[in-house]
Write a protein that holds these residues in place. Structure first.
Motif, PDB file in Angstrom:
ATOM      1  N   GLY A 100      29.272  16.075  66.237  1.00  0.00           N
ATOM      2  CA  GLY A 100      29.128  15.081  67.308  1.00  0.00           C
ATOM      3  C   GLY A 100      28.117  14.000  66.971  1.00  0.00           C
ATOM      4  N   PRO A 101      26.847  14.377  66.768  1.00  0.00           N
ATOM      5  CA  PRO A 101      25.832  13.387  66.420  1.00  0.00           C
ATOM      6  C   PRO A 101      26.169  12.603  65.141  1.00  0.00           C
ATOM      7  CG  PRO A 101      24.820  15.533  66.872  1.00  0.00           C
ATOM      8  CD  PRO A 101      26.287  15.727  66.931  1.00  0.00           C
ATOM      9  N   MET A 102      26.771  13.289  64.177  1.00  0.00           N
ATOM     10  CA  MET A 102      27.088  12.627  62.908  1.00  0.00           C
ATOM     11  C   MET A 102      28.094  11.497  63.118  1.00  0.00           C
ATOM     12  SD  MET A 102      28.404  14.547  59.479  1.00  0.00           S
ATOM     13  CE  MET A 102      30.003  15.047  60.015  1.00  0.00           C
ATOM     14  N   THR A 103      29.191  11.789  63.840  1.00  0.00           N
ATOM     15  CA  THR A 103      30.197  10.741  64.054  1.00  0.00           C
ATOM     16  C   THR A 103      29.627   9.634  64.939  1.00  0.00           C
ATOM     17  OG1 THR A 103      31.117  12.145  65.802  1.00  0.00           O
ATOM     18  CG2 THR A 103      32.272  12.138  63.715  1.00  0.00           C
ATOM     19  N   LYS A 104      28.826   9.992  65.930  1.00  0.00           N
ATOM     20  CA  LYS A 104      28.202   8.975  66.798  1.00  0.00           C
ATOM     21  C   LYS A 104      27.311   8.040  65.985  1.00  0.00           C
ATOM     22  CE  LYS A 104      27.916  10.819  71.450  1.00  0.00           C
ATOM     23  NZ  LYS A 104      27.453  12.202  71.652  1.00  0.00           N
ATOM     24  N   GLY A 105      26.539   8.627  65.082  1.00  0.00           N
ATOM     25  CA  GLY A 105      25.655   7.823  64.234  1.00  0.00           C
ATOM     26  C   GLY A 105      26.446   6.841  63.375  1.00  0.00           C
ATOM     27  N   ILE A 106      27.565   7.324  62.839  1.00  0.00           N
ATOM     28  CA  ILE A 106      28.378   6.448  61.983  1.00  0.00           C
ATOM     29  C   ILE A 106      28.976   5.310  62.818  1.00  0.00           C
ATOM     30  CG2 ILE A 106      30.451   6.320  60.539  1.00  0.00           C
ATOM     31  CD1 ILE A 106      29.851   9.164  59.578  1.00  0.00           C
ATOM     32  N   ILE A 107      29.490   5.664  64.029  1.00  0.00           N
ATOM     33  CA  ILE A 107      30.084   4.628  64.888  1.00  0.00           C
ATOM     34  C   ILE A 107      29.031   3.571  65.232  1.00  0.00           C
ATOM     35  CG2 ILE A 107      31.074   4.184  67.184  1.00  0.00           C
ATOM     36  CD1 ILE A 107      32.270   7.094  66.959  1.00  0.00           C
ATOM     37  N   ARG A 108      27.828   4.022  65.578  1.00  0.00           N
ATOM     38  CA  ARG A 108      26.730   3.102  65.929  1.00  0.00           C
ATOM     39  C   ARG A 108      26.439   2.127  64.781  1.00  0.00           C
ATOM     40  NH1 ARG A 108      22.221   6.691  65.622  1.00  0.00           N
ATOM     41  NH2 ARG A 108      22.306   6.058  63.448  1.00  0.00           N
ATOM     42  N   ASP A 109      26.283   2.684  63.573  1.00  0.00           N
ATOM     43  CA  ASP A 109      25.901   1.835  62.443  1.00  0.00           C
ATOM     44  C   ASP A 109      27.073   0.994  61.942  1.00  0.00           C
ATOM     45  OD1 ASP A 109      23.448   2.882  62.783  1.00  0.00           O
ATOM     46  OD2 ASP A 109      23.462   4.171  60.993  1.00  0.00           O
ATOM     47  N   LEU A 110      28.283   1.526  62.107  1.00  0.00           N
ATOM     48  CA  LEU A 110      29.479   0.749  61.754  1.00  0.00           C
ATOM     49  C   LEU A 110      29.496  -0.549  62.556  1.00  0.00           C
ATOM     50  CD1 LEU A 110      32.377   0.316  60.630  1.00  0.00           C
ATOM     51  CD2 LEU A 110      33.213   1.868  62.390  1.00  0.00           C
ATOM     52  N   GLU A 111      29.255  -0.421  63.887  1.00  0.00           N
ATOM     53  CA  GLU A 111      29.257  -1.618  64.747  1.00  0.00           C
ATOM     54  C   GLU A 111      28.135  -2.558  64.337  1.00  0.00           C
ATOM     55  OE1 GLU A 111      31.737  -2.386  66.629  1.00  0.00           O
ATOM     56  OE2 GLU A 111      32.603  -0.430  66.106  1.00  0.00           O
ATOM     57  N   PHE A 112      26.970  -1.999  64.036  1.00  0.00           N
ATOM     58  CA  PHE A 112      25.826  -2.821  63.645  1.00  0.00           C
ATOM     59  C   PHE A 112      26.132  -3.634  62.383  1.00  0.00           C
ATOM     60  CE2 PHE A 112      22.082  -3.281  60.922  1.00  0.00           C
ATOM     61  CZ  PHE A 112      21.303  -4.109  61.725  1.00  0.00           C
ATOM     62  N   TYR A 113      26.628  -2.959  61.355  1.00  0.00           N
ATOM     63  CA  TYR A 113      26.864  -3.659  60.079  1.00  0.00           C
ATOM     64  C   TYR A 113      28.015  -4.657  60.196  1.00  0.00           C
ATOM     65  CZ  TYR A 113      23.650  -0.395  57.790  1.00  0.00           C
ATOM     66  OH  TYR A 113      22.546   0.317  57.425  1.00  0.00           O
ATOM     67  N   LYS A 114      29.028  -4.291  61.004  1.00  0.00           N
ATOM     68  CA  LYS A 114      30.120  -5.246  61.234  1.00  0.00           C
ATOM     69  C   LYS A 114      29.558  -6.513  61.870  1.00  0.00           C
ATOM     70  CE  LYS A 114      33.507  -3.407  63.549  1.00  0.00           C
ATOM     71  NZ  LYS A 114      34.585  -2.602  64.152  1.00  0.00           N
ATOM     72  N   GLY A 115      28.643  -6.305  62.827  1.00  0.00           N
ATOM     73  CA  GLY A 115      27.994  -7.430  63.504  1.00  0.00           C
ATOM     74  C   GLY A 115      27.233  -8.338  62.536  1.00  0.00           C
TER      75      GLY A 115
ATOM     76  N   GLY B 237      28.343  -9.073  59.743  1.00  0.00           N
ATOM     77  CA  GLY B 237      29.348  -9.725  58.904  1.00  0.00           C
ATOM     78  C   GLY B 237      29.693  -8.948  57.634  1.00  0.00           C
ATOM     79  N   LEU B 238      29.314  -7.672  57.568  1.00  0.00           N
ATOM     80  CA  LEU B 238      29.606  -6.882  56.362  1.00  0.00           C
ATOM     81  C   LEU B 238      30.982  -6.227  56.453  1.00  0.00           C
ATOM     82  CD1 LEU B 238      26.238  -5.014  55.600  1.00  0.00           C
ATOM     83  CD2 LEU B 238      27.098  -7.161  54.645  1.00  0.00           C
ATOM     84  N   LYS B 239      31.554  -5.993  55.272  1.00  0.00           N
ATOM     85  CA  LYS B 239      32.810  -5.250  55.175  1.00  0.00           C
ATOM     86  C   LYS B 239      32.424  -3.775  55.026  1.00  0.00           C
ATOM     87  CE  LYS B 239      36.933  -5.774  52.306  1.00  0.00           C
ATOM     88  NZ  LYS B 239      37.497  -6.473  51.136  1.00  0.00           N
ATOM     89  N   VAL B 240      32.669  -2.988  56.088  1.00  0.00           N
ATOM     90  CA  VAL B 240      32.137  -1.623  56.132  1.00  0.00           C
ATOM     91  C   VAL B 240      33.241  -0.587  55.916  1.00  0.00           C
ATOM     92  CG1 VAL B 240      30.689  -0.015  57.429  1.00  0.00           C
ATOM     93  CG2 VAL B 240      30.557  -2.471  57.903  1.00  0.00           C
ATOM     94  N   GLY B 241      33.058   0.291  54.936  1.00  0.00           N
ATOM     95  CA  GLY B 241      33.987   1.393  54.703  1.00  0.00           C
ATOM     96  C   GLY B 241      33.467   2.669  55.348  1.00  0.00           C
TER      97      GLY B 241
ATOM     98  N   THR C  22      37.543   0.357  61.995  1.00  0.00           N
ATOM     99  CA  THR C  22      37.448  -0.479  60.797  1.00  0.00           C
ATOM    100  C   THR C  22      38.755  -0.349  60.026  1.00  0.00           C
ATOM    101  OG1 THR C  22      36.372  -0.777  58.639  1.00  0.00           O
ATOM    102  CG2 THR C  22      36.257   1.413  59.594  1.00  0.00           C
ATOM    103  N   ASP C  23      39.120  -1.403  59.300  1.00  0.00           N
ATOM    104  CA  ASP C  23      40.335  -1.330  58.477  1.00  0.00           C
ATOM    105  C   ASP C  23      40.085  -0.583  57.185  1.00  0.00           C
ATOM    106  OD1 ASP C  23      41.701  -2.793  60.324  1.00  0.00           O
ATOM    107  OD2 ASP C  23      41.263  -4.723  59.368  1.00  0.00           O
ATOM    108  N   PHE C  24      38.812  -0.301  56.905  1.00  0.00           N
ATOM    109  CA  PHE C  24      38.469   0.270  55.597  1.00  0.00           C
ATOM    110  C   PHE C  24      37.966   1.699  55.747  1.00  0.00           C
ATOM    111  CE2 PHE C  24      37.509  -4.265  55.854  1.00  0.00           C
ATOM    112  CZ  PHE C  24      38.552  -4.737  55.081  1.00  0.00           C
TER     113      PHE C  24
END
Ligand code: TXA
Ligand code: MG
Length: 346
Positions: A248-263, A265-269, A282-284
């Motif tokens: 739970g916490p692991m996926t939440k952490g990834i979702i949080r940082d995914l949104e941050f890095y997308k914001g 302007g990064l291409k996030v895998g 994400t498409d990647f």
């Protein structure tokens, strides 16, 4: 040098004869084993072995594994076969486990990087064993990637890394296990795992309860006993962060940082598993397979790391796995791939 590729259907394929002749002539031949593709040369031919180091860009202080197909070869290469080694071989050879013995005099120094021990493996891949028989010599073979890259699990991966640096690639399809062999030192008082792999501590303790694991496998500040374990490895081109913690916490952490890095302007895998793939916007994103099926995850890991290079992402956020059974080998490779960039979530 031109790199020739031959497709080989199975261990009886006549094309393997040519590959054996290449090895005898001192050439470099990449070939599949049950773990990953190896970059092979005649293990008793110093010059041929030098070419392995050159082709991979491998540091010369990192010793190589000699691959054998029968007991006679083993006896010629080692000065002593301890009793616990006999038990391990009886249970797991041929198979994905490499044993470190005291060396004999015929082993060239370049193989052992000057150590007084030598690494030996009898692969369960019939194709690999047949190639060794046809070459009539132990085959020295590190994983057939260029140094630092993920190990190759297909002939195509080998070609990407070593095109025009290897004489022949034997294409026998994708490798089954996908992670390199477990490396176990049997030259001391008790068996010691130096590199985790598909054959686990639990498996080995059933054979010899005294079996230990090099503490550097889990403690990052210790110097590993196996020279190869101290290098960064398996690294994709993008920075990779490994998220640890309960699901739970692991996926939440990834979702949080995914949104941050997308914001930013990064291409996030994202490296995901089937169960959580839908959560990441994400498409990647690529899945390693079902979280419960660690064999599938191990099989897919290196290929997924390589696919992110093709996707040309800026940063990779990855799920992780519990350090149990095969999970240890998987996490060992993932931690190296991330260069130790761990994110703890709770
Ligand atoms: O599954 C595998 O083991 C594959 C396939 C091709 O057989 N080979 C492979 O080789 O992974 P390589 O060279 O990538 O990894 C061999 C590891 C390295 O970490 C090396 O340092 C260690 O084995 N090693 C070799 N000889 C050693 C020795 N005498 N003492 C301690 N470690 C040794
Ligand atoms: Mg390697």
């Amino acid at each position: 040098m031109e790199t020739k590729i031959v497709k080989v259907l199975d261990y009886r394929d006549p094309a393997l004869k040519e590959a054996g002749a290449y090895i005898k002539e001192g050439k470099l031949v990449a070939f599949p084993t049950e773990t990953v593709y190896g970059l092979g040369a005649d293990g008793l031919n110093q010059e041929a072995v030098e070419n392995i180091f050159r082709a991979k860009g491998r540091p010369s202080d990192n010793p190589l594994i000699l691959h054998i197909s029968n007991r006679y070869m083993l006896e010629s290469l080692v000065s002593e076969i301890p009793e616990e080694a006999e038990k391990i071989m009886k249970e797991f050879w041929p198979g994905p486990i490499t044993l470190i013995f005291k060396r004999s005099k015929i082993v060239p120094d370049i193989i052992t990087a000057g150590l007084d021990t030598v690494a030996i493996r009898m692969p369960s891949s019939e194709l690999a064993r047949s190639l060794i028989e046809l070459s009539d010599t132990p085959i020295a073979a590190p994983s057939a990637n260029s140094s630092g890259r993920p190990s190759p699990t297909s002939a195509d991966h080998v070609y990407q890394d070593l095109k025009s640096r290897v004489d022949l690639i034997v294409d026998g399809g994708d490798t089954g296990i996908g992670l390199e062999s477990t490396v176990v030192d049997v030259s001391g008082d008790f068996p010691m795992i130096l590199r985790p792999g598909g054959i686990t501590l639990e498996d080995l303790r059933k054979i010899d309860p005294r079996t230990k694991e090099d503490l550097a496998i889990v403690k990052k500040d210790l110097v590993p006993k196996s020279p190869g374990q101290k290098y960064r490895h398996y690294a994709p081109k993008a920075d990779m962060y490994l998220y640890r913690g309960d699901l739970g916490p692991m996926t939440k952490g990834i979702i949080r940082d995914l949104e941050f890095y997308k914001g930013q302007g990064l291409k996030v895998g994202v490296i995901s598993t089937d169960e959580s793939l839908e959560l990441y916007k994400t498409d990647f994103k690529l899945s390693l397979g079902k979280r419960e099926d660690l064999e599938e995850v191990g099989h897919n890991l290196f290929s997924v790391l390589r696919q992110f290079d093709d996707l040309d992402v800026d940063i990779i956020l990855s799920e992780s796995f519990p350090y149990k059974g095969l999970g240890k080998a998987i996490m060992n490779r993932m931690e190296k791939a991330s260069g130790g960039k761990l994110v703890e979530e709770s």
